[in-house]
Design a protein around this motif. Structure first.
Motif, PDB file in Angstrom:
ATOM      1  N   GLU A 196       0.750  -1.267   0.022  1.00 38.68           N
ATOM      2  CA  GLU A 196       0.109   0.022   0.094  1.00 38.68           C
ATOM      3  C   GLU A 196       1.038   1.252   0.177  1.00 38.68           C
ATOM      4  O   GLU A 196       0.579   2.193  -0.635  1.00 38.68           O
ATOM      5  CB  GLU A 196      -0.911  -0.046   1.142  1.00 38.68           C
ATOM      6  CG  GLU A 196      -1.946   1.176   1.082  1.00 38.68           C
ATOM      7  CD  GLU A 196      -3.031   0.975   2.246  1.00 38.68           C
ATOM      8  OE1 GLU A 196      -3.856   2.042   2.493  1.00 38.68           O
ATOM      9  OE2 GLU A 196      -3.073   0.149   2.946  1.00 38.68           O
ATOM     10  N   ARG A 206      10.684  13.786  -4.236  1.00 41.58           N
ATOM     11  CA  ARG A 206      10.868  12.902  -3.162  1.00 41.58           C
ATOM     12  C   ARG A 206      11.875  13.334  -2.419  1.00 41.58           C
ATOM     13  O   ARG A 206      13.066  12.599  -2.067  1.00 41.58           O
ATOM     14  CB  ARG A 206      10.860  11.695  -3.662  1.00 41.58           C
ATOM     15  CG  ARG A 206       9.429  11.127  -4.157  1.00 41.58           C
ATOM     16  CD  ARG A 206       9.728   9.483  -4.751  1.00 41.58           C
ATOM     17  NE  ARG A 206       8.702   9.531  -5.683  1.00 41.58           N
ATOM     18  CZ  ARG A 206       8.333   8.116  -6.460  1.00 41.58           C
ATOM     19  NH1 ARG A 206       9.348   7.152  -6.446  1.00 41.58           N
ATOM     20  NH2 ARG A 206       7.354   7.992  -7.299  1.00 41.58           N
ATOM     21  N   GLN A 249       2.350   1.807  -3.489  1.00 34.67           N
ATOM     22  CA  GLN A 249       1.237   2.615  -4.160  1.00 34.67           C
ATOM     23  C   GLN A 249       1.097   4.110  -4.077  1.00 34.67           C
ATOM     24  O   GLN A 249       0.994   4.776  -5.146  1.00 34.67           O
ATOM     25  CB  GLN A 249       0.159   1.854  -4.069  1.00 34.67           C
ATOM     26  CG  GLN A 249       0.071   0.435  -4.647  1.00 34.67           C
ATOM     27  CD  GLN A 249      -1.178  -0.380  -4.301  1.00 34.67           C
ATOM     28  OE1 GLN A 249      -1.945  -0.294  -3.504  1.00 34.67           O
ATOM     29  NE2 GLN A 249      -1.153  -1.456  -4.869  1.00 34.67           N
ATOM     30  N   ILE A 250       0.863   4.418  -2.706  1.00 32.89           N
ATOM     31  CA  ILE A 250       0.979   5.923  -2.596  1.00 32.89           C
ATOM     32  C   ILE A 250       2.223   6.631  -2.862  1.00 32.89           C
ATOM     33  O   ILE A 250       1.956   7.622  -3.493  1.00 32.89           O
ATOM     34  CB  ILE A 250       0.604   5.984  -0.673  1.00 32.89           C
ATOM     35  CG1 ILE A 250      -0.462   5.374  -0.376  1.00 32.89           C
ATOM     36  CG2 ILE A 250       0.869   7.500  -0.624  1.00 32.89           C
ATOM     37  CD1 ILE A 250      -0.724   5.192   1.167  1.00 32.89           C
ATOM     38  N   ASN A 306       1.213   9.026   4.074  1.00 26.87           N
ATOM     39  CA  ASN A 306       0.048   9.876   3.500  1.00 26.87           C
ATOM     40  C   ASN A 306       0.423  11.395   3.592  1.00 26.87           C
ATOM     41  O   ASN A 306       0.236  12.258   2.736  1.00 26.87           O
ATOM     42  CB  ASN A 306      -1.215   9.395   4.116  1.00 26.87           C
ATOM     43  CG  ASN A 306      -1.804   8.555   3.356  1.00 26.87           C
ATOM     44  OD1 ASN A 306      -2.002   8.385   2.213  1.00 26.87           O
ATOM     45  ND2 ASN A 306      -2.346   7.441   3.888  1.00 26.87           N
ATOM     46  N   GLU A 324       4.404   6.299  -5.253  1.00 27.22           N
ATOM     47  CA  GLU A 324       4.312   6.265  -6.650  1.00 27.22           C
ATOM     48  C   GLU A 324       3.483   7.429  -7.140  1.00 27.22           C
ATOM     49  O   GLU A 324       3.589   7.599  -8.622  1.00 27.22           O
ATOM     50  CB  GLU A 324       3.804   4.898  -7.388  1.00 27.22           C
ATOM     51  CG  GLU A 324       4.750   3.847  -7.438  1.00 27.22           C
ATOM     52  CD  GLU A 324       6.082   4.105  -8.170  1.00 27.22           C
ATOM     53  OE1 GLU A 324       5.774   4.667  -9.462  1.00 27.22           O
ATOM     54  OE2 GLU A 324       7.035   4.280  -7.845  1.00 27.22           O
ATOM     55  N   THR A 325       2.525   7.871  -6.420  1.00 22.84           N
ATOM     56  CA  THR A 325       1.663   9.230  -6.958  1.00 22.84           C
ATOM     57  C   THR A 325       2.520  10.403  -6.879  1.00 22.84           C
ATOM     58  O   THR A 325       1.938  11.576  -7.333  1.00 22.84           O
ATOM     59  CB  THR A 325       0.524   9.417  -6.004  1.00 22.84           C
ATOM     60  OG1 THR A 325       0.824   9.544  -4.678  1.00 22.84           O
ATOM     61  CG2 THR A 325      -0.366   7.861  -6.264  1.00 22.84           C
ATOM     62  N   LEU A 326       3.771  10.376  -6.150  1.00 22.70           N
ATOM     63  CA  LEU A 326       4.463  11.589  -6.044  1.00 22.70           C
ATOM     64  C   LEU A 326       5.759  11.466  -7.015  1.00 22.70           C
ATOM     65  O   LEU A 326       6.290  10.413  -7.223  1.00 22.70           O
ATOM     66  CB  LEU A 326       5.014  11.760  -4.415  1.00 22.70           C
ATOM     67  CG  LEU A 326       6.136  13.037  -4.133  1.00 22.70           C
ATOM     68  CD1 LEU A 326       5.075  14.018  -4.197  1.00 22.70           C
ATOM     69  CD2 LEU A 326       6.788  12.430  -2.755  1.00 22.70           C
ATOM     70  N   LYS A 374       3.233  17.200  -2.825  1.00 27.17           N
ATOM     71  CA  LYS A 374       2.735  17.105  -4.033  1.00 27.17           C
ATOM     72  C   LYS A 374       2.658  18.396  -4.544  1.00 27.17           C
ATOM     73  O   LYS A 374       2.120  19.250  -3.924  1.00 27.17           O
ATOM     74  CB  LYS A 374       1.383  16.276  -4.145  1.00 27.17           C
ATOM     75  CG  LYS A 374       1.476  14.958  -4.265  1.00 27.17           C
ATOM     76  CD  LYS A 374       0.042  14.324  -4.370  1.00 27.17           C
ATOM     77  CE  LYS A 374      -0.072  12.831  -4.479  1.00 27.17           C
ATOM     78  NZ  LYS A 374      -1.471  12.195  -4.445  1.00 27.17           N
ATOM     79  N   VAL A 425       3.372  12.460   1.253  1.00 27.24           N
ATOM     80  CA  VAL A 425       3.075  12.504   0.025  1.00 27.24           C
ATOM     81  C   VAL A 425       2.024  13.830  -0.226  1.00 27.24           C
ATOM     82  O   VAL A 425       2.457  14.523  -1.364  1.00 27.24           O
ATOM     83  CB  VAL A 425       2.499  11.283  -0.530  1.00 27.24           C
ATOM     84  CG1 VAL A 425       2.064  11.544  -1.893  1.00 27.24           C
ATOM     85  CG2 VAL A 425       3.773  10.144  -0.796  1.00 27.24           C
ATOM     86  N   ASN A 426       1.174  13.719   0.569  1.00 18.54           N
ATOM     87  CA  ASN A 426       0.019  14.982   0.240  1.00 18.54           C
ATOM     88  C   ASN A 426       0.660  16.173   0.467  1.00 18.54           C
ATOM     89  O   ASN A 426       0.514  17.259  -0.148  1.00 18.54           O
ATOM     90  CB  ASN A 426      -0.963  14.676   1.327  1.00 18.54           C
ATOM     91  CG  ASN A 426      -1.963  13.361   1.173  1.00 18.54           C
ATOM     92  OD1 ASN A 426      -1.991  13.259  -0.045  1.00 18.54           O
ATOM     93  ND2 ASN A 426      -2.465  13.015   2.143  1.00 18.54           N
TER      94      ASN A 426
END
Length: 304
Positions: free
Chosen positions: A177, A190, A180-181, A297, A183-185, A304, A300-301
Motif C-alpha cells: 500500500e 521525493r 502505491q501511495i 500519506n 508512486e503518486t509523488l 505534491k 506525499v500529500n
C-alpha cells in the motif's frame, strides 16, 4: 547520583530475582522499551503474554531515563526486548547489568545484519538505530522475536508462530500500500526534510532523499550553521514542505522555516510525523501499521 542509585538497585534486585515469574499467572512476563516494539510483541504474543511497555506516545527513547518503577518492572520480567544500537542511550548500562546478572535481554537490532545498517560517525553506536522505518527489516525483526518468544515459552510456541505469520501478512500488505501511495509523488519531489535524521532507512527503502536538521540522536542540538545550510538546500531544491516530529520540539523546524522564508522562499510545515514513538494508544497511529500509513500519506500529500 540518581543513576548510581538505580544501578545499585539493579544489583540488589538481581540477587533476589533470578527465577522466572511465569508461574504466578501462567503468562510470560515481557518488558519492552519503545512503542513500536511493544506493538509488535503484542501482535505476536497475543493474550498468552503479559507485556509492559516502558515508553508511551511522544516519548523520545534517545533521552529516556529509567525510573525506580522501571527498574522494578525490568527485574520482575522474564524477558526484556529493546531496540539496541544505542537507541535507548541512557538505558544501556542497565541492560548490560541485567545481562551480567543472568536476565534475558534481547536487542531487536540483532536480527539485522550489520552490513545492511547505515553507519554514522555522529552516533555512539556508529549505526543509525531507526531500523523500524524499513518494513523489510521489521519483518526480519518479527521473525526473530517470534523465535525468542517460542524459546522462552515453548508451551505456546504454536500461538506465537501463528500470530507472527499473521503479522507478517499485515506488514506485506502495508508495504504494498505505501509503495502505491509513494508512486503518486513525482520522483523529483521525493525529498524529505525533518527535525532529525530518523528517516534514512525509510529514504533508502522507498526512494526519498532525506535531510534532518539534528543528527541521528536528538541528544544533539542543531546550530546556526546547520539551519543556514539546510535552508539553502531547501531553496535550491524548491522544496515546498518540511516536517516536525512528534517526539522532537517544534522549535527546531520552526527556526528552519523562518530562515527559509526570510530568504524569499515560501516553505510550509507539512505536518507532524511519528518518528521515535507511535501515536496515542487506541488510535490508528498507535499501531506500527497505522503510524507508517499516516506518515506516508502526510509526506506525499504535503510534497505534491
Amino acid at each position: 547520583m540518581k543513576k548510581y542509585i538505580l544501578l545499585v538497585a539493579l544489583l540488589t534486585i538481581a540477587g533476589c530475582k533470578n527465577k522466572s515469574n511465569k508461574d504466578t499467572n501462567g503468562k510470560l512476563k515481557v518488558v519492552t522499551t519503545t512503542t513500536m516494539i511493544t506493538d509488535m510483541v503484542q501482535n505476536i504474543g497475543g493474550d498468552v503474554v503479559e507485556i509492559q511497555g516502558l515508553m508511551g506516545s511522544g516519548v523520545d527513547p534517545h533521552l529516556y531515563k529509567a525510573s525506580e518503577g522501571d527498574v522494578s518492572k525490568l527485574f520482575n520480567a522474564d524477558l526484556v526486548i529493546y531496540g539496541g544500537l544505542h537507541l535507548e542511550g541512557k538505558l544501556v548500562e542497565i541492560f548490560e547489568k541485567m545481562e551480567s546478572q543472568g536476565k534475558k535481554t534481547v536487542a531487536v537490532a540483532d536480527a539485522i545484519d550489520k552490513s545492511e545498517l547505515i553507519s554514522s560517525e555522529f552516533f555512539a553506536s556508529n549505526y543509525d538505530p531507526h531500523i523500524w522505518f524499513n518494513i523489510g527489516f521489521w519483518k526480519k525483526i518479527t521473525l526473530h522475536t517470534t523465535e525468542i518468544l517460542k524459546e522462552q515459552d515453548p508451551e505456546h510456541a504454536n500461538i506465537f508462530e501463528k500470530n507472527g505469520a499473521a503479522y507478517i501478512q499485515k506488514l506485506d500488505a502495508l508495504e504494498t500500500e505505501i509503495r502505491q501511495i509513494i508512486e503518486t509523488l513525482p520522483a523529483d519531489k521525493r525529498i524529505l526534510v525533518t527535525a532529525h535524521d530518523a528517516f534514512n532507512y525509510f529514504g533508502n527503502a522507498y526512494g526519498f532523499e532525506v535531510m534532518g536538521l539534528q543528527g541521528i540522536s536528538t541528544a544533539t542540538e542543531a546550530g546556526v550553521q546547520d539551519v543556514q545550510e539546510l535552508s539553502n538546500f531547501i531553496i535550491e531544491k524548491k522544496i515546498k514542505a518540511i516536517f516536525v516530529e512528534s517526539s522532537v520540539p517544534r522549535r527546531t523546524i520552526e527556526a528552519l522555516q523562518s530562515s527559509v522564508n526570510s530568504k524569499g522562499h515560501d516553505v510550509i510545515i507539512g505536518g507532524s510525523l511519528y518518528s521515535d514513538a507511535l501515536g496515542n494508544k487506541g488510535t490508528a497511529e498507535g499501531t506500527y501499521v497505522g503510524m507508517f500509513l499516516y506518515n506516508v500519506n502526510t509526506i506525499v500529500n504535503a510534497l505534491k
